[in-house]
Design an enzyme around this catalytic site. Structure first.
Site, PDB file in Angstrom:
ATOM      1  N   ARG A  46      34.960  50.786  54.518  1.00  0.00           N
ATOM      2  CA  ARG A  46      33.842  51.350  54.952  1.00  0.00           C
ATOM      3  C   ARG A  46      32.905  50.639  54.775  1.00  0.00           C
ATOM      4  NH1 ARG A  46      33.756  56.542  50.921  1.00  0.00           N
ATOM      5  NH2 ARG A  46      32.817  55.098  49.185  1.00  0.00           N
ATOM      6  N   SER A 115      36.676  64.210  55.631  1.00  0.00           N
ATOM      7  CA  SER A 115      35.977  64.495  53.811  1.00  0.00           C
ATOM      8  C   SER A 115      36.215  65.820  53.465  1.00  0.00           C
ATOM      9  CB  SER A 115      34.797  63.551  53.859  1.00  0.00           C
ATOM     10  OG  SER A 115      34.767  62.107  54.144  1.00  0.00           O
ATOM     11  N   LYS A 144      28.316  58.312  46.967  1.00  0.00           N
ATOM     12  CA  LYS A 144      27.140  59.173  47.643  1.00  0.00           C
ATOM     13  C   LYS A 144      25.765  60.056  47.165  1.00  0.00           C
ATOM     14  CE  LYS A 144      31.063  59.217  50.846  1.00  0.00           C
ATOM     15  NZ  LYS A 144      30.314  59.033  52.181  1.00  0.00           N
TER      16      LYS A 144
END
Length: 216
Positions: A46, A115, A144
């Site tokens: 990521r 997601s 997040k």
């Protein structure tokens, strides 16, 4: 190959992420190996806000590490790049377009993860052409920032409605200290990020999480 990828995914319990937010580029290879040595069944790269050339270079470094271990390597975002480097899969968010368009880019052999942030989104994934979902964030998480936690109340229902058909990985603020609570709520598979990447011994922390998720 596609069936091999999906077979590997079907037995996966612990999903590890090598994240630029926690790992410096020069340490990513060693961290990837530590996650795998500890028992991670899937590895994702990521790289939010990182230039594409750097992402590609690092993806090409991590991919053979995962291949030699026999586990899927997933690229977060960048479907075209995933095809170019022959990644095992690509993971996309709710705002990253229709799955049908992603599938046109990556083809039938590549894994697609999505997601999801609510039970309806998780259920919708059953009618999309995805191979697995992430479900969360269950708890507040710096990974997040700003996204509200969805809690544990619907984990068991999500597993009953979705998890029996698609691998469903709970994600978001999960760590060893609350992992048993997550499992007790009904989760069978988890993504753990910051708790593993910031551990003093990544391999040992990963192994402890994997043992907690493994059936007795």
């Amino acid at each position: 190959m596609s069936q091999d990828r999906r077979s590997m995914l079907s037995g996966a319990l612990l999903y590890g992420i090598v994240d630029y937010g926690y790992v410096s580029p020069e340490k990513m290879g060693s961290v990837c190996r530590e996650l795998i040595d500890g028992g991670a069944d899937v590895i994702q790269l990521r790289a939010k806000g990182i230039d594409k050339d750097s992402v590609k270079e690092k993806a090409k470094e991590l991919l053979p590490i995962c291949r030699s271990a026999g586990i899927p390597f997933i690229l977060n975002d960048y479907p075209e790049m995933a095809v170019e480097i022959d990644a095992d899969g690509v993971h996309v968010g709710q705002d990253d377009g229709e799955i049908s368009e992603v599938r046109k880019i990556v083809g039938e052999k590549m894994l697609i993860g999505r997601s999801t942030h609510s039970l309806p989104q998780a259920i919708k994934a059953l009618s999309d052409d995805v191979d697995y979902i992430g479900y969360g964030p269950l708890f507040p998480t710096p990974t997040k920032a700003g996204r509200p936690a969805i809690g544990l109340d619907e984990v068991a229902e999500m597993e009953a409605l979705v998890g029996n058909s698609l691998p469903a990985f709970c994600i978001g603020g999960i760590k060893q200290e609350n992992l048993q609570e997550v499992i007790f709520a009904g989760a069978r598979r988890c993504v753990i990020v910051s708790s593993l990447l910031t551990a003093e011994n990544i391999s040992a922390a990963t192994n402890a999480a994997k043992q907690s998720l493994s059936p007795a």
